[in-house]
Write an enzyme that holds these catalytic residues in place. Sequence first.
Site, PDB file in Angstrom:
ATOM      1  N   TYR A 143       0.869  -1.184   0.000  1.00 47.32           N
ATOM      2  CA  TYR A 143       0.000   0.000   0.000  1.00 47.32           C
ATOM      3  C   TYR A 143       0.895   1.220   0.000  1.00 47.32           C
ATOM      4  CZ  TYR A 143      -3.554   3.373   1.473  1.00 47.32           C
ATOM      5  OH  TYR A 143      -4.407   4.460   1.545  1.00 47.32           O
ATOM      6  N   ASP A 238       9.413   3.068  -0.311  1.00 50.33           N
ATOM      7  CA  ASP A 238       8.340   3.655   0.484  1.00 50.33           C
ATOM      8  C   ASP A 238       8.611   3.277   1.931  1.00 50.33           C
ATOM      9  OD1 ASP A 238       6.102   4.321   1.869  1.00 50.33           O
ATOM     10  OD2 ASP A 238       4.675   3.529   0.415  1.00 50.33           O
ATOM     11  N   LYS A 266       4.405   9.070   8.986  1.00 50.53           N
ATOM     12  CA  LYS A 266       4.253   8.480  10.326  1.00 50.53           C
ATOM     13  C   LYS A 266       5.222   9.028  11.381  1.00 50.53           C
ATOM     14  CE  LYS A 266       1.804   4.829   8.347  1.00 50.53           C
ATOM     15  NZ  LYS A 266       0.464   4.431   8.566  1.00 50.53           N
TER      16      LYS A 266
HETATM   17  N1  PMP Z   1       2.925   4.086   2.316  1.00 54.22           N
HETATM   18  C1  PMP Z   1       2.840   3.135   3.250  1.00 54.22           C
HETATM   19  C2  PMP Z   1       3.852   2.028   3.267  1.00 54.22           C
HETATM   20  C3  PMP Z   1       1.813   3.160   4.194  1.00 54.22           C
HETATM   21  O1  PMP Z   1       1.726   2.188   5.095  1.00 54.22           O
HETATM   22  C4  PMP Z   1       0.892   4.223   4.151  1.00 54.22           C
HETATM   23  C5  PMP Z   1      -0.244   4.316   5.155  1.00 54.22           C
HETATM   24  N2  PMP Z   1      -0.383   3.359   6.061  1.00 54.22           N
HETATM   25  C6  PMP Z   1       1.023   5.196   3.164  1.00 54.22           C
HETATM   26  C7  PMP Z   1       2.055   5.108   2.268  1.00 54.22           C
HETATM   27  C8  PMP Z   1       0.073   6.342   3.094  1.00 54.22           C
HETATM   28  O2  PMP Z   1       0.289   7.198   4.152  1.00 54.22           O
HETATM   29  P1  PMP Z   1      -0.868   8.190   4.662  1.00 54.22           P
HETATM   30  O3  PMP Z   1      -1.930   7.351   5.251  1.00 54.22           O
HETATM   31  O4  PMP Z   1      -0.159   9.075   5.634  1.00 54.22           O
HETATM   32  O5  PMP Z   1      -1.338   8.946   3.462  1.00 54.22           O
END
Ligand code: PMP
Length: 429
Positions: A143, A238, A266
């Site tokens: 994701y 990511d 995060k």
């Molecule tokens: N990349 C990863 C690996 C994630 O786990 C997440 C959200 N859990 C995101 C991107 C998206 O981040 P956000 O919810 O802050 O938009």
Amino acid sequence: MDRLSLRLFEEAKKIFPGGVNSPVRSFNAVGGNPIFIKRAKGAKIFGVDNRCYIDYVMSWGALILGHSNRIVVNELKKHLSEGTSYGAPHRLEIEFAREIRKAIPSMELIRFVNSGTEATMSAIRLARGFTGRDVVVKFGGSYHGHADYLLTGSGSGVMSLKVPNSMGVPYSILKDTVVLPYNNLKKVDEFLRLRHKEVACIIVEPIAANMGVVPAREDFIRGLRKLSAHYGIVLIFDEVITGFRLSYSGAQGYFGIKPDLTCLGKIIGAGLPIGAYGGRRDIMKLVAPLGGVYQAGTLSGNPVAIRAGLSTLKQIKKVQRFYYILDEKTTYLSEQIKLLAKKINVIIRINKISSMFTIFFTNQDINDHSSAKKTDTSLYSRFFHQMLKRGIYLAPSNFEANFLSMAHTDKDIEDTLRACAYAFKSLKG
Ligand code: PMP
């Protein structure tokens, strides 16, 4: 389930789709109704009925020091009287970016944004601008936020949807997204042999954490680096979850691999909204206003979020063997859970790395999207509710990670294990 949360959920459903502002919070994947949170401190969250839970969600990994960390809160209090947003440059941005670059040297130039989604979207736009190519390679069960062209073969909340991809995403937008199986370098190699000239970037979670925790195999992650360098493809890590979680230098420090671009979120905001992307200077130089790849944000580089993030990084650095301690706690917890399961004759697999773990109800190894999907999620749901009843708040979906923080005490862990023994027994009953 407390009656007040139930009542609030009914109210919430009248004004929010599904009663929530982000899907996984709704408990759709595990059934039942979400607990409404009144406050949180350390490793604990308190429901509106004042019931206390030991929290393993930790705002989806953002809170590595625990909830409401005293020093972070004091920093925020001090900052608030100095303004909440300037829409103009400020000194803290520089200090924070320097601290991040010291930890993650591959981020030669950095741009702050407001979320993980913005970070990945922007990094991909940049990779496309830099290479002049369109195709994005991603991996099943990962994701990377909710940008249209990334909502295919996705993990996290998308994995619990009844349709394969999100409605509202036109096929034409997905035509340049290629989804390959995680941990399968051979497939990447085969694909790139045929189509490398079209590929702008490979985006990967170096430890997948959105199909439950699924660590990358070394050969896979090293192979991605090699292949992308060979074909002039931008490799994007990511690290929204793994950044400052797996180690102070993220997954790239852990594996000793240098991606071209990195996305963060995060932990760098300590629970306040922030994201960042950065990487090779020659690529980042293309970002506006220096270059022709446009990307902007009213609240980007928000001073309040930066103050919280900076305070978090400083505290991490002050504790000797910070990551070792967290890892030890998590290893103990997961090994003890395995022993309990064995004793009670419940079949599980635990994927654990650093302070992240997922319990899968299966006797198979879980190393990609398709094996994760075959696990017994209904058993997980029953386990989740048994744990919740005993005051343990696990991820409300089998396809999310659980996180420990520095605030989790030995007693919290022992209480969790006691609850776990009861929960496993109840599954047998
Ligand atoms: N990349 C990863 C690996 C994630 O786990 C997440 C959200 N859990 C995101 C991107 C998206 O981040 P956000 O919810 O802050 O938009």
